[in-house]
Write a protein that holds these residues in place. Structure first.
Motif, PDB file in Angstrom:
ATOM      1  N   UNK B   1     -24.723  42.751  -9.142  1.00 55.22           N
ATOM      2  CA  UNK B   1     -23.947  42.222 -10.266  1.00 55.22           C
ATOM      3  C   UNK B   1     -24.724  41.111 -10.980  1.00 55.22           C
ATOM      4  N   UNK B   2     -25.485  40.312 -10.191  1.00 51.62           N
ATOM      5  CA  UNK B   2     -26.241  39.228 -10.830  1.00 51.62           C
ATOM      6  C   UNK B   2     -27.325  39.792 -11.742  1.00 51.62           C
ATOM      7  N   UNK B   3     -27.890  40.944 -11.372  1.00 50.32           N
ATOM      8  CA  UNK B   3     -28.908  41.555 -12.238  1.00 50.32           C
ATOM      9  C   UNK B   3     -28.316  41.967 -13.582  1.00 50.32           C
ATOM     10  N   UNK B   4     -27.081  42.470 -13.525  1.00 52.97           N
ATOM     11  CA  UNK B   4     -26.392  42.830 -14.772  1.00 52.97           C
ATOM     12  C   UNK B   4     -26.221  41.596 -15.646  1.00 52.97           C
ATOM     13  N   UNK B   5     -25.839  40.494 -15.002  1.00 51.47           N
ATOM     14  CA  UNK B   5     -25.696  39.211 -15.702  1.00 51.47           C
ATOM     15  C   UNK B   5     -26.999  38.860 -16.424  1.00 51.47           C
ATOM     16  N   UNK B   6     -28.122  39.000 -15.713  1.00 51.99           N
ATOM     17  CA  UNK B   6     -29.423  38.661 -16.300  1.00 51.99           C
ATOM     18  C   UNK B   6     -29.751  39.600 -17.468  1.00 51.99           C
ATOM     19  N   UNK B   7     -29.467  40.880 -17.309  1.00 50.29           N
ATOM     20  CA  UNK B   7     -29.702  41.841 -18.411  1.00 50.29           C
ATOM     21  C   UNK B   7     -28.904  41.450 -19.655  1.00 50.29           C
ATOM     22  N   UNK B   8     -27.638  41.062 -19.441  1.00 51.74           N
ATOM     23  CA  UNK B   8     -26.786  40.705 -20.582  1.00 51.74           C
ATOM     24  C   UNK B   8     -27.278  39.414 -21.261  1.00 51.74           C
ATOM     25  N   UNK B   9     -27.843  38.511 -20.441  1.00 50.09           N
ATOM     26  CA  UNK B   9     -28.405  37.283 -21.010  1.00 50.09           C
ATOM     27  C   UNK B   9     -29.556  37.612 -21.950  1.00 50.09           C
ATOM     28  N   UNK B  10     -30.422  38.515 -21.497  1.00 52.67           N
ATOM     29  CA  UNK B  10     -31.571  38.907 -22.317  1.00 52.67           C
ATOM     30  C   UNK B  10     -31.096  39.559 -23.619  1.00 52.67           C
ATOM     31  N   UNK B  29     -35.661  33.003  -9.146  1.00 49.80           N
ATOM     32  CA  UNK B  29     -35.766  34.457  -9.240  1.00 49.80           C
ATOM     33  C   UNK B  29     -34.739  35.080 -10.173  1.00 49.80           C
ATOM     34  N   UNK B  30     -34.006  34.249 -10.920  1.00 54.52           N
ATOM     35  CA  UNK B  30     -32.956  34.779 -11.801  1.00 54.52           C
ATOM     36  C   UNK B  30     -33.371  34.681 -13.277  1.00 54.52           C
ATOM     37  N   UNK B  31     -33.889  33.509 -13.668  1.00 53.53           N
ATOM     38  CA  UNK B  31     -34.069  33.245 -15.096  1.00 53.53           C
ATOM     39  C   UNK B  31     -35.490  33.439 -15.610  1.00 53.53           C
ATOM     40  N   UNK B  32     -36.416  33.825 -14.736  1.00 56.47           N
ATOM     41  CA  UNK B  32     -37.811  33.956 -15.164  1.00 56.47           C
ATOM     42  C   UNK B  32     -37.962  34.877 -16.378  1.00 56.47           C
ATOM     43  N   UNK B  33     -37.288  36.060 -16.399  1.00 55.21           N
ATOM     44  CA  UNK B  33     -37.457  36.930 -17.573  1.00 55.21           C
ATOM     45  C   UNK B  33     -36.958  36.277 -18.869  1.00 55.21           C
ATOM     46  N   UNK B  34     -35.816  35.566 -18.786  1.00 54.53           N
ATOM     47  CA  UNK B  34     -35.269  34.907 -19.983  1.00 54.53           C
ATOM     48  C   UNK B  34     -36.206  33.783 -20.426  1.00 54.53           C
TER      49      UNK B  34
END
Lengths: 236, 299
Positions: B1-10, B29-34
């Motif tokens: 579910x946290x990965x979905x959160x990160x995708x939606x942030x992007x 390990x959560x916000x690096x892509x953003x």
């Protein structure tokens, strides 16, 4: 503190009453919200709302609350609980940086308010983000709700503390208009937020109010009001 | 579910150039892509949640949409008054997201258990409150959060009930398992325990999810109560202030007579530590407790 507000609205802040709602102006947050009446008076004099409205300060149904409220035209942000304004101002200044805005953000805090840890969280954040478009002004009157800061939490070294936290800090006579204006308009060193510690006298200009804690709580009425007005007018 | 959160942030970062992300020094390990894609719109404000909430308010006052993130109590209870006065009172466009809802960080101890924050956030005027249980639900919650300017709170777990409900999701009362007479209404990943409990009970109880706790789906409840007069609520939160409270408030407003059994943490702090599954069982919100409650209501 009224002197600081007067200098800010007369000589420092860049704003236009007509386009204020658009947000393209120097931002000013009064963090010591209990002094809202000083800002309300400045805003009325500058035409944000009719001066006659001031008659209803504190009354049932009035928007002019004791602690400053953004429901009142010209007020940027509502405060009242101490230690909130500096962080909000840091957010405003960061947004101005992101938007490459030509405007600055000013926040006025009390020296007693600096007891709140959140003030220092904001100061550290502002220094870390190099918010040199932010000026933190302290109304250092040396008094707080139950007595003198010297006996509660000392504030005589605030200027040094701000400097130690990475701000470009100066200390100034908070009743000297020219000195205040120069300090508030002074550009801090690149990459450093500015701090202006304005040394003031609580109740300045009214002999029986100066440095008297009772007048932190009391409204001048009747004979007291007349005497106070007379004393102030004699000095104009 | 946290990965979905990160995708939606992007996604939101791409769509909205005024979208700014703040973290209180958490999210390894959560916000690096953003942060890599939007370096000037990601700020680690340090371990200072009160300032994080006030800075978020200042940014939002200047027209930014801000999302602030930390663990359970830190972006909620630690800075409650900043959320109340600076964000909610000014109706600013700030989204608060907490990871570790309930007892997900069970072994870390009570300081890290998010067992009152949903009630605290629900208490605030202008605040919307979301509690998704899987990826599909998380997507819906974030879509609505981003489509609705203003303050909102969402509580998450790292993993949810993915694969349990076939991605069936709705924000209001949504049927996840058909049944008769008794409905178990749950919120968040603990819905997996609701399903397991109903199966174990041998009874044909229904299971419903509620992802948006506030505003409450009063109309959905009115429709549901036409079919079910016995309700079990299940949440990984205090019995005070969360789903059970919100549902009880709505039932009072509807003026109907319903039997409600609230499965929640019963106004206590957890004493022992342990894994999420252990603590759920220990504090009366596991599958066995659901089974027992369902059987009791059928008796």
């Amino acid at each position: 503190m009224a002197d600081i507000v007067a200098v800010l609205y007369n000589d420092v802040l860049r704003y236009d009453v007509k386009t204020f709602e658009e947000g393209r102006h120097d931002r000013f947050v009064l963090s010591k919200g209990h002094a809202g009446v000083a800002v309300y008076c400045a805003l009325a004099l500058k035409g944000f709302f009719p001066e006659a409205d001031l008659e209803h300060y504190y009354e049932n149904g009035s928007l002019l609350s004791g602690h400053v409220s953004s429901a009142v035209p010209g007020v940027e942000f509502s405060t009242g609980s101490l230690g909130h304004g500096a962080g909000v101002a840091a957010g405003l200044a960061l947004a101005q940086k992101l938007d490459k805005s030509p405007f600055r953000t000013y926040v006025l805090v009390g020296d007693g308010e600096c007891d709140e840890g959140s003030v220092w969280e904001a100061v550290m954040f502002a220094a870390a983000q190099k918010l040199d478009n932010l000026t933190i002004v302290v109304d250092r009157n040396g008094m707080q709700a139950l007595g003198n800061t010297a006996e509660i939490i000392r504030t005589d070294d605030l200027c040094e503390r701000f400097a130690a936290f990475g701000l470009d800090a100066v200390s100034v006579d908070g009743h000297d208009y020219a000195a205040l204006k120069a300090a508030l308009l002074r550009k801090p060193a690149a990459g450093k937020p500015a701090a202006v510690v304005a040394n003031t006298v609580k109740g300045k200009g009214v002999s029986f109010m100066e440095n008297e804690l009772l007048w932190h709580y009391r409204d001048p009425r009747g004979e007291f009001l007349e005497r106070a007005l007379q004393e102030v007018e004699q000095q104009l | 579910m946290r990965n979905t959160f990160v995708e939606k942030l992007l996604e939101e970062g791409e769509r909205n150039k005024n979208f700014v992300l703040l973290t209180g020094d958490l999210g390894f390990g959560v916000f690096e892509p953003f942060a890599a894609r939007f370096p000037d719109r990601f700020y680690n404000v340090g371990i200072a949640e009160q300032n994080m909430a006030s800075v978020a308010a200042g940014l939002a006052l200047a027209g930014k949409r801000v999302l602030l993130y930390s663990i359970a109590n830190f972006p909620t209870l630690r800075c409650f008054e900043q959320i109340r006065n600076d964000i909610a009172y000014h109706k600013l466009d700030v989204k608060i997201v907490a990871i570790g809802a309930g007892v997900e960080y069970g072994s870390l101890g009570a300081s890290h258990h998010g067992t009152e924050e949903m009630g605290a956030m629900r208490l605030l005027p202008n605040m919307r409150v979301y509690s998704p249980h899987d990826k599909a639900a998380c997507r819906l919650c974030m879509d609505e959060m981003f489509a609705t300017p203003g303050p909102a709170y969402m509580r998450l777990n790292k993993s949810g009930t993915d694969g349990v409900f076939d991605g069936c999701a709705g924000l209001g009362l949504t049927c996840l398992r058909e049944g008769e007479d008794v409905a178990v209404i749950g919120t968040g990943p603990i819905l997996a325990e609701a399903l397991a409990g109903v199966e174990a009970s041998g009874k044909n109880a229904a299971v419903y999810s509620l992802c948006r706790i506030k505003p409450f789906d009063a109309e959905g409840l009115r429709v549901l109560l036409a079919r079910f007069q016995k309700i079990v609520t299940l949440e990984e939160h205090s019995v005070i202030g969360g789903l059970g409270s919100a549902l009880s408030d709505a039932v009072c407003e509807l003026g109907v007579c319903v039997r409600i059994k609230k499965l929640a943490i019963q106004d206590v702090f957890t004493k022992e530590v342990g894994k999420q599954a252990y603590l759920r069982e220990r504090y009366g919100i596991g599958a066995a407790d659901v089974a027992a409650a369902v059987k009791e209501l059928y008796a």
